[in-house]
Design an enzyme around this catalytic site. Structure first.
Site, mmCIF file in Angstrom:
data_model
loop_
_atom_site.group_PDB
_atom_site.id
_atom_site.type_symbol
_atom_site.label_atom_id
_atom_site.label_comp_id
_atom_site.label_asym_id
_atom_site.label_seq_id
_atom_site.Cartn_x
_atom_site.Cartn_y
_atom_site.Cartn_z
ATOM 1 N N ASP A 35 0.734 -1.292 -0.062
ATOM 2 C CA ASP A 35 -0.060 -0.182 0.012
ATOM 3 C C ASP A 35 0.756 1.353 0.042
ATOM 4 O O ASP A 35 2.145 1.204 0.471
ATOM 5 C CB ASP A 35 -0.883 -0.135 1.239
ATOM 6 C CG ASP A 35 -2.055 0.844 1.188
ATOM 7 O OD1 ASP A 35 -2.485 1.375 0.010
ATOM 8 O OD2 ASP A 35 -2.660 1.330 2.256
ATOM 9 N N LEU A 72 11.703 -20.091 -4.160
ATOM 10 C CA LEU A 72 10.743 -19.146 -3.585
ATOM 11 C C LEU A 72 9.467 -19.394 -4.405
ATOM 12 O O LEU A 72 9.396 -19.362 -5.594
ATOM 13 C CB LEU A 72 11.230 -17.669 -3.611
ATOM 14 C CG LEU A 72 10.198 -16.813 -3.162
ATOM 15 C CD1 LEU A 72 10.182 -16.762 -1.765
ATOM 16 C CD2 LEU A 72 10.713 -15.381 -3.620
ATOM 17 N N HIS A 115 2.927 3.725 -8.993
ATOM 18 C CA HIS A 115 2.969 2.260 -9.397
ATOM 19 C C HIS A 115 4.282 1.740 -9.808
ATOM 20 O O HIS A 115 4.533 0.551 -9.453
ATOM 21 C CB HIS A 115 1.828 1.978 -10.149
ATOM 22 C CG HIS A 115 0.472 2.079 -9.684
ATOM 23 N ND1 HIS A 115 -0.030 1.866 -8.238
ATOM 24 C CD2 HIS A 115 -0.618 3.041 -9.905
ATOM 25 C CE1 HIS A 115 -1.123 2.161 -8.129
ATOM 26 N NE2 HIS A 115 -1.617 2.923 -8.986
#
Length: 251
Positions: free
Chosen positions: A20, A131, A37
Site C-alpha cells: 500500500d 521461492l 505504481h
C-alpha cells in the site's frame, strides 16, 4: 509452542504483503499516481530478490484487489500494463533465481494479454522451488472462500467445510506466518482472511515504493522474537496448581 515455531522456520516462512502507498507516494512528490505504481514495481523486484535470504519460502503480494476496479479506468489499465511489463521483463530473472510464480484471484475479468503473460511465466517457472511467489490479481478473499464453498453439498458438516477450505485455500502454501502492510493503514482489506487466522501482523508507515530489504529483515526479526502459542499456553506455565486447604486445584 517452540516446536511449532521450529517446524515453520525449517520449512521456510510464508510472508504476505499488502503493498500500500503507491498513489500517496507519488502525490507527495507531485507526480501522477502511475509513477507511484512504477516505483512500486521496483520495490517488488527488491523484495523478491532478497526474501529467500531472510528465510522466506512463500511470498504472497497483493497487486490488485477485486475492489480496485472502482478506481479510474486509466489507473486500472496502467496497473495491468505494469504487471504485464514486470512479468515480461522479470521472467528470465525469476526462472534463473529459482522463483516459482503463481497468480491467485479471478482470471475471467483480467485482460487477455495479461492473462496470457501470467500463464506463460507460470509455465516457465513451474519447476522452481527456492521461492514461491504468489501475486494476487483481481483478488477477493471473501470471493475465494465463497467459491470454495459453492460446490459443497448442503449437508456438508462443519468439519467437511473446514477441510474443503483448507484444501482449496491453504493446500501447498500453508497458512500465513507474517503479514506486512505498508502505507500506514491497519486493516486486511479482504486479503487472505482464511490463511491469516494465526498470522502475526506488522504495520509500517513506510510507503511501498520506499520499502527496502532492510525493512523486510526488520519485520522478520520482530516476528521471530514473538511468542506464538496458537491458542495454547507456554509449556512452563501449562500445569500450575493452586493450593486451597488440603486440595490442589488446576488453574
Amino acid at each position: 509452542m517452540r516446536n511449532n515455531f521450529a517446524v515453520q522456520s525449517e520449512s521456510g516462512l510464508h510472508v504476505a504483503i499488502i503493498m500500500d502507498g503507491n498513489g500517496r507516494w507519488a502525490t507527495q512528490r507531485g507526480l501522477p499516481r502511475a509513477a507511484g505504481h512504477r516505483a512500486g514495481v521496483a520495490a517488488v523486484r527488491r523484495t523478491v530478490e532478497h526474501a529467500p535470504d531472510f528465510g522466506v519460502r512463500r511470498l504472497t503480494v497483493y497487486a490488485f484487489s477485486a475492489d480496485n476496479w472502482r478506481r479510474p479506468s486509466a489507473e486500472v489499465q496502467s496497473i495491468f500494463w505494469l504487471i504485464r511489463a514486470y512479468l515480461r521483463i522479470e521472467c528470465e530473472r525469476l526462472r534463473s533465481a529459482g522463483v516459482r510464480l503463481e497468480a491467485i484471484g479471478r482470471r475471467d475479468r483480467i485482460p487477455k494479454g495479461l492473462l496470457s503473460e501470467i500463464e506463460r511465466v507460470e509455465s516457465i517457472t513451474a519447476a522452481n522451488r527456492k521461492l514461491e511467489l504468489r501475486v494476487a490479481v483481481d483478488y477477493s478473499s471473501r470471493d475465494a472462500i465463497a467459491r470454495a464453498c459453492a460446490g459443497l453439498p448442503e449437508s456438508a458438516s462443519p468439519k467437511h467445510v473446514r477441510a474443503a477450505l483448507d484444501a482449496s485455500l491453504s493446500a501447498g502454501h500453508g497458512d500465513v506466518d507474517l503479514l506486512i502492510r505498508t502505507g500506514g493503514e491497519k486493516r486486511l482489506s479482504d486479503f487472505l482472511l482464511w490463511e491469516s487466522a494465526y498470522a502475526e501482523f506488522h504495520f509500517t508507515p513506510c510507503m511501498w515504493p520506499d520499502f527496502q530489504p532492510a525493512d523486510l529483515d526488520a519485520a522478520i526479526n520482530a516476528f521471530r522474537a514473538r511468542e506464538r502459542r496458537f491458542g495454547s499456553v507456554p509449556a512452563i506455565a501449562s500445569v500450575p496448581a493452586l493450593q486451597i486447604g488440603g486440595t490442589r486445584w488446576l488453574r
